[in-house]
Design a protein around this motif. Sequence first.
Motif, PDB file in Angstrom:
ATOM      1  N   PHE A  93      15.630 -14.157 -14.986  1.00  0.00           N
ATOM      2  CA  PHE A  93      16.808 -15.268 -16.573  1.00  0.00           C
ATOM      3  C   PHE A  93      17.603 -16.259 -14.916  1.00  0.00           C
ATOM      4  O   PHE A  93      18.043 -15.365 -14.494  1.00  0.00           O
ATOM      5  N   LEU A  94      17.015 -17.547 -15.567  1.00  0.00           N
ATOM      6  CA  LEU A  94      17.988 -18.240 -14.466  1.00  0.00           C
ATOM      7  C   LEU A  94      19.598 -18.807 -15.055  1.00  0.00           C
ATOM      8  O   LEU A  94      19.400 -19.541 -16.270  1.00  0.00           O
ATOM      9  N   PHE A  95      21.174 -18.449 -14.210  1.00  0.00           N
ATOM     10  CA  PHE A  95      22.132 -18.972 -14.702  1.00  0.00           C
ATOM     11  C   PHE A  95      22.422 -20.010 -13.443  1.00  0.00           C
ATOM     12  O   PHE A  95      22.515 -19.536 -12.514  1.00  0.00           O
ATOM     13  N   GLY A  96      22.174 -21.240 -13.491  1.00  0.00           N
ATOM     14  CA  GLY A  96      23.581 -21.870 -12.580  1.00  0.00           C
ATOM     15  C   GLY A  96      24.553 -22.684 -12.907  1.00  0.00           C
ATOM     16  O   GLY A  96      25.145 -22.657 -13.626  1.00  0.00           O
ATOM     17  N   CYS A  97      24.421 -23.169 -11.869  1.00  0.00           N
ATOM     18  CA  CYS A  97      25.029 -24.861 -11.951  1.00  0.00           C
ATOM     19  C   CYS A  97      24.520 -25.597 -11.015  1.00  0.00           C
ATOM     20  O   CYS A  97      23.892 -25.632 -10.467  1.00  0.00           O
ATOM     21  N   ASN A  98      25.516 -26.678 -11.020  1.00  0.00           N
ATOM     22  CA  ASN A  98      25.496 -27.486 -10.236  1.00  0.00           C
ATOM     23  C   ASN A  98      26.188 -27.708  -8.877  1.00  0.00           C
ATOM     24  O   ASN A  98      26.937 -26.414  -8.824  1.00  0.00           O
ATOM     25  N   ILE A  99      25.474 -28.141  -7.666  1.00  0.00           N
ATOM     26  CA  ILE A  99      25.827 -27.930  -6.303  1.00  0.00           C
ATOM     27  C   ILE A  99      26.296 -29.158  -5.597  1.00  0.00           C
ATOM     28  O   ILE A  99      26.169 -28.614  -4.554  1.00  0.00           O
ATOM     29  N   PHE A 100      26.981 -30.094  -6.385  1.00  0.00           N
ATOM     30  CA  PHE A 100      27.396 -31.489  -6.081  1.00  0.00           C
ATOM     31  C   PHE A 100      28.134 -31.146  -4.760  1.00  0.00           C
ATOM     32  O   PHE A 100      28.003 -32.262  -4.229  1.00  0.00           O
ATOM     33  N   VAL A 101      28.967 -30.100  -4.482  1.00  0.00           N
ATOM     34  CA  VAL A 101      29.587 -30.552  -3.586  1.00  0.00           C
ATOM     35  C   VAL A 101      29.576 -29.605  -2.413  1.00  0.00           C
ATOM     36  O   VAL A 101      31.016 -29.347  -1.522  1.00  0.00           O
ATOM     37  N   LEU A 102      28.625 -28.911  -2.038  1.00  0.00           N
ATOM     38  CA  LEU A 102      28.578 -27.847  -1.130  1.00  0.00           C
ATOM     39  C   LEU A 102      28.727 -28.738  -0.347  1.00  0.00           C
ATOM     40  O   LEU A 102      28.393 -30.325   0.560  1.00  0.00           O
ATOM     41  N   GLY A 103      29.618 -28.091   0.718  1.00  0.00           N
ATOM     42  CA  GLY A 103      30.313 -28.596   2.481  1.00  0.00           C
ATOM     43  C   GLY A 103      31.220 -29.771   2.224  1.00  0.00           C
ATOM     44  O   GLY A 103      31.274 -30.069   3.635  1.00  0.00           O
TER      45      GLY A 103
END
Length: 467
Positions: A93-103
């Motif tokens: 099962f995939l538990f996720g989040c946006n990764i819009f501020v990586l780095g």
Amino acid sequence: MNRHTFINSRKATMMKFRTALIMTALFTLTASAARAGLPENYLKRWDDPAVQKRIDDGIEKNRKSNAMLTIVDAAGKPISGAEVKITQTSQDFLFGCNIFVLGQMKEKEQAYEDSFLKLFNFATAALYWDDLEPADGKTRFAEGSEFIWRRPPPDRVVAFGKKHGLTLKGHPLVWHNGAHNPKWMPRDPDVLYERYIRRFKEIAERYRDDIPIWDGVNESLVCSKDFPLYSGEDRTYQPYVPWAFKEEQKLFRPENLIMINDVTTFNWPSNEKNRYYQQCDRLLKNNIPIEGIGFQFHFFSRKSLDGFMNGDRCDPNTLLDTYEMFAKFGLPLWITEITIGSAGEDGLAIQERITRDIYRLWFSAPKMAGITWWNLGDGTAYGNEGQAGGGLADEDFNPKPAYKALDKLINHEWKTKLNLKSAADGLVKFRGFHGKYEIQVTAGGKTKTFDVNVSAGGPTQTTLKMP
């Protein structure tokens, strides 16, 4: 009884009494915290034992399968009494989040990445057209591209995903929203169709092998009339929607999953009057290749969250009925974007309780494949969406109670860990959550570790041969 014995006995009784008082106070405090600020309308619906049983039964049925392991020796003979340690190492099962501020978090970057990786195995990458191609023909795919807040170059996200074993989703390929389309976007529909094909081709060629899941069309049911491809009042069948899925399908891999995604409104009603249901039904009957159905779940202010808690839409039975209705299409369902805020009085406790309740409900629903929180930390949201305090962590990525509640669910309650012994026929039976397992077997003074998958549609049957 002498005086000394009497005094000791009385002390022991008083200690037990004090302990009981403390435990009662702690229980009352915990129960009070769980109910703080939540209206009776919400509590009455969610605390119903029948609702909780429906959710528990759904989790047991939809997220777990039986497994049968046969432990044998080098000659293939069953081993009785082998010690078997069963540890789930990852989840399907995939538990996720946006990764819009990586780095982009500077001195907070490590805290951001650690907070992300502790909870999530799934990340949504930003491929909004305006920031991916701010000037016609000049793309920001690569590391070293111009800095834009909340828009890290997709190459960076792909590298991070590979390093940490994350499943990635690209968001979105087509979206009508003018605020997220480039200023140079053609207004002539024929020219715009051509530009979209170029966009699909560039993205597919670069990322189809590394990003398996895509939002093919986003929010078409609320398409604005100023979008050049808007056509008539029937938003359930805008011609650009089937066109986009057909063109995307030509360019991406057969194993890529290209899904449709729409706004919070369409989690209701739980009957065929639901316009999203009507749209999906119509597309599928016309052989349009949508391969997944996504639902957003945003409350961008305390006022909107209060409206949810105090109205009929918070009813868990209605929500489950909606997802069960959509599950009849036979496609994977996704909760794609979640904002449940912590702003206002009792905000942290409210966020924690609703988050735990709603994740359990989603995890129980048939065909549900993944759940994505939107902004991990406060201060990372788009525009005024941040007023909700919708992060699972604060601005320094210290976990809020809602984060801790999800950690308990995802990393503890929803992972299987058992210690068993093989029967006379060498058989070990268990029921576990879907995912990868490490099976450590000890018998006759020898220990060996095996990798086993427990998958949906089981039972899993595997023979484990000891040296």
